[in-house]
Design a protein around this motif. Sequence first.
Motif, PDB file in Angstrom:
ATOM      1  N   CYS A  26      36.628  41.198  43.774  1.00 51.61           N
ATOM      2  CA  CYS A  26      37.031  39.905  44.350  1.00 51.61           C
ATOM      3  C   CYS A  26      38.479  39.573  43.999  1.00 51.61           C
ATOM      4  CB  CYS A  26      36.094  38.789  43.888  1.00 51.61           C
ATOM      5  SG  CYS A  26      35.961  38.617  42.096  1.00 51.61           S
ATOM      6  N   ALA A  27      38.856  39.807  42.749  1.00 55.25           N
ATOM      7  CA  ALA A  27      40.220  39.522  42.313  1.00 55.25           C
ATOM      8  C   ALA A  27      41.231  40.471  42.953  1.00 55.25           C
ATOM      9  CB  ALA A  27      40.308  39.595  40.794  1.00 55.25           C
ATOM     10  N   LEU A  28      40.810  41.678  43.266  1.00 52.54           N
ATOM     11  CA  LEU A  28      41.696  42.625  43.949  1.00 52.54           C
ATOM     12  C   LEU A  28      41.870  42.259  45.419  1.00 52.54           C
ATOM     13  CD1 LEU A  28      40.448  46.014  42.465  1.00 52.54           C
ATOM     14  CD2 LEU A  28      42.636  44.888  42.022  1.00 52.54           C
ATOM     15  N   GLU A  78      44.442  35.176  45.156  1.00 55.15           N
ATOM     16  CA  GLU A  78      44.731  33.741  45.209  1.00 55.15           C
ATOM     17  C   GLU A  78      43.471  32.908  44.992  1.00 55.15           C
ATOM     18  OE1 GLU A  78      46.557  32.917  48.946  1.00 55.15           O
ATOM     19  OE2 GLU A  78      48.419  33.924  48.426  1.00 55.15           O
ATOM     20  N   LEU A  79      42.314  33.517  45.226  1.00 60.51           N
ATOM     21  CA  LEU A  79      41.051  32.786  45.161  1.00 60.51           C
ATOM     22  C   LEU A  79      40.225  33.104  43.919  1.00 60.51           C
ATOM     23  CD1 LEU A  79      40.010  33.263  48.883  1.00 60.51           C
ATOM     24  CD2 LEU A  79      41.166  31.304  47.851  1.00 60.51           C
ATOM     25  N   PHE A  80      40.356  34.329  43.400  1.00 63.96           N
ATOM     26  CA  PHE A  80      39.510  34.759  42.289  1.00 63.96           C
ATOM     27  C   PHE A  80      40.324  35.423  41.193  1.00 63.96           C
ATOM     28  CE2 PHE A  80      36.904  35.057  46.149  1.00 63.96           C
ATOM     29  CZ  PHE A  80      35.899  34.171  45.822  1.00 63.96           C
ATOM     30  N   ASP A  81      39.802  35.327  39.982  1.00 59.00           N
ATOM     31  CA  ASP A  81      40.366  36.000  38.823  1.00 59.00           C
ATOM     32  C   ASP A  81      39.192  36.477  37.977  1.00 59.00           C
ATOM     33  OD1 ASP A  81      42.197  37.002  37.025  1.00 59.00           O
ATOM     34  OD2 ASP A  81      43.116  35.080  36.561  1.00 59.00           O
ATOM     35  N   ARG A 110      36.169  38.837  53.041  1.00 56.74           N
ATOM     36  CA  ARG A 110      36.250  40.229  52.582  1.00 56.74           C
ATOM     37  C   ARG A 110      35.805  40.361  51.127  1.00 56.74           C
ATOM     38  NH1 ARG A 110      42.079  41.659  54.073  1.00 56.74           N
ATOM     39  NH2 ARG A 110      41.970  42.061  51.872  1.00 56.74           N
ATOM     40  N   ALA A 111      36.186  39.402  50.284  1.00 57.39           N
ATOM     41  CA  ALA A 111      35.790  39.442  48.874  1.00 57.39           C
ATOM     42  C   ALA A 111      34.280  39.295  48.720  1.00 57.39           C
ATOM     43  CB  ALA A 111      36.512  38.341  48.091  1.00 57.39           C
ATOM     44  N   ARG A 170      36.598  31.403  39.716  1.00 60.49           N
ATOM     45  CA  ARG A 170      37.120  30.852  40.969  1.00 60.49           C
ATOM     46  C   ARG A 170      38.405  30.103  40.651  1.00 60.49           C
ATOM     47  NH1 ARG A 170      33.566  27.384  45.271  1.00 60.49           N
ATOM     48  NH2 ARG A 170      35.199  27.244  46.847  1.00 60.49           N
ATOM     49  N   ARG A 171      39.488  30.470  41.315  1.00 58.09           N
ATOM     50  CA  ARG A 171      40.795  29.874  41.028  1.00 58.09           C
ATOM     51  C   ARG A 171      41.008  28.539  41.728  1.00 58.09           C
ATOM     52  NH1 ARG A 171      44.973  33.921  39.305  1.00 58.09           N
ATOM     53  NH2 ARG A 171      46.343  32.230  39.913  1.00 58.09           N
ATOM     54  N   THR A 172      40.321  28.317  42.831  1.00 53.96           N
ATOM     55  CA  THR A 172      40.525  27.088  43.591  1.00 53.96           C
ATOM     56  C   THR A 172      39.238  26.700  44.319  1.00 53.96           C
ATOM     57  OG1 THR A 172      41.868  26.019  45.303  1.00 53.96           O
ATOM     58  CG2 THR A 172      41.408  28.349  45.608  1.00 53.96           C
ATOM     59  N   GLU A 173      39.059  25.425  44.515  1.00 49.35           N
ATOM     60  CA  GLU A 173      37.903  24.940  45.276  1.00 49.35           C
ATOM     61  C   GLU A 173      38.209  24.928  46.772  1.00 49.35           C
ATOM     62  OE1 GLU A 173      34.739  24.029  44.244  1.00 49.35           O
ATOM     63  OE2 GLU A 173      35.368  24.888  42.343  1.00 49.35           O
ATOM     64  N   ALA A 174      39.460  24.682  47.102  1.00 46.35           N
ATOM     65  CA  ALA A 174      39.858  24.581  48.511  1.00 46.35           C
ATOM     66  C   ALA A 174      40.360  25.934  49.016  1.00 46.35           C
ATOM     67  CB  ALA A 174      40.957  23.546  48.663  1.00 46.35           C
ATOM     68  N   VAL A 175      39.887  26.322  50.174  1.00 45.20           N
ATOM     69  CA  VAL A 175      40.308  27.567  50.808  1.00 45.20           C
ATOM     70  C   VAL A 175      41.022  27.210  52.102  1.00 45.20           C
ATOM     71  CG1 VAL A 175      39.516  29.728  51.841  1.00 45.20           C
ATOM     72  CG2 VAL A 175      38.384  28.828  49.808  1.00 45.20           C
ATOM     73  N   THR A 176      42.235  27.697  52.242  1.00 44.17           N
ATOM     74  CA  THR A 176      43.002  27.420  53.451  1.00 44.17           C
ATOM     75  C   THR A 176      42.520  28.326  54.586  1.00 44.17           C
ATOM     76  OG1 THR A 176      44.721  29.043  53.002  1.00 44.17           O
ATOM     77  CG2 THR A 176      45.023  26.844  52.044  1.00 44.17           C
ATOM     78  N   ALA A 177      42.909  27.978  55.780  1.00 42.91           N
ATOM     79  CA  ALA A 177      42.555  28.801  56.935  1.00 42.91           C
ATOM     80  C   ALA A 177      43.116  30.212  56.772  1.00 42.91           C
ATOM     81  CB  ALA A 177      43.079  28.160  58.210  1.00 42.91           C
ATOM     82  N   ARG A 178      44.288  30.341  56.196  1.00 47.27           N
ATOM     83  CA  ARG A 178      44.921  31.639  55.977  1.00 47.27           C
ATOM     84  C   ARG A 178      44.138  32.477  54.967  1.00 47.27           C
ATOM     85  NH1 ARG A 178      48.006  33.585  52.203  1.00 47.27           N
ATOM     86  NH2 ARG A 178      48.331  31.613  51.153  1.00 47.27           N
TER      87      ARG A 178
END
Length: 66
Positions: free
Chosen positions: A16-18, A22-25, A50-51, A35-43
Motif C-alpha cells: 500500500c505504501a509503495l 501519499e495515502l499510506f505509510d 490500486r493499493a 493511513r496518512r490522511t482521511e480525505a482522498v482527492t479525486a486524483r
Amino acid sequence: MELTVNRDICIGAGVCALVAPELFDQDPDDAKVIRRTEAVTARQREDLIRAVDACPSGALRLRAQP
C-alpha cells in the motif's frame, strides 16, 4: 467510497505504501499500515483502488457509500 483499514490482519508487506505513498505509510515499530490522511482527492482515488486491490492480506477494503 469508504475505506476500512484493519491493522489486526495487516501483515506489513508495505504494498500500500509503495502504490500510494501519499495515502499510506508503515508503522516503524511493527511495519503495519498507517493511513496518512482521511480525505482522498479525486486524483488519489485511482492509487487508493490500486493499493486496496494489491493488499495481500485484505487489510484494506473499500465499500460503496449509499
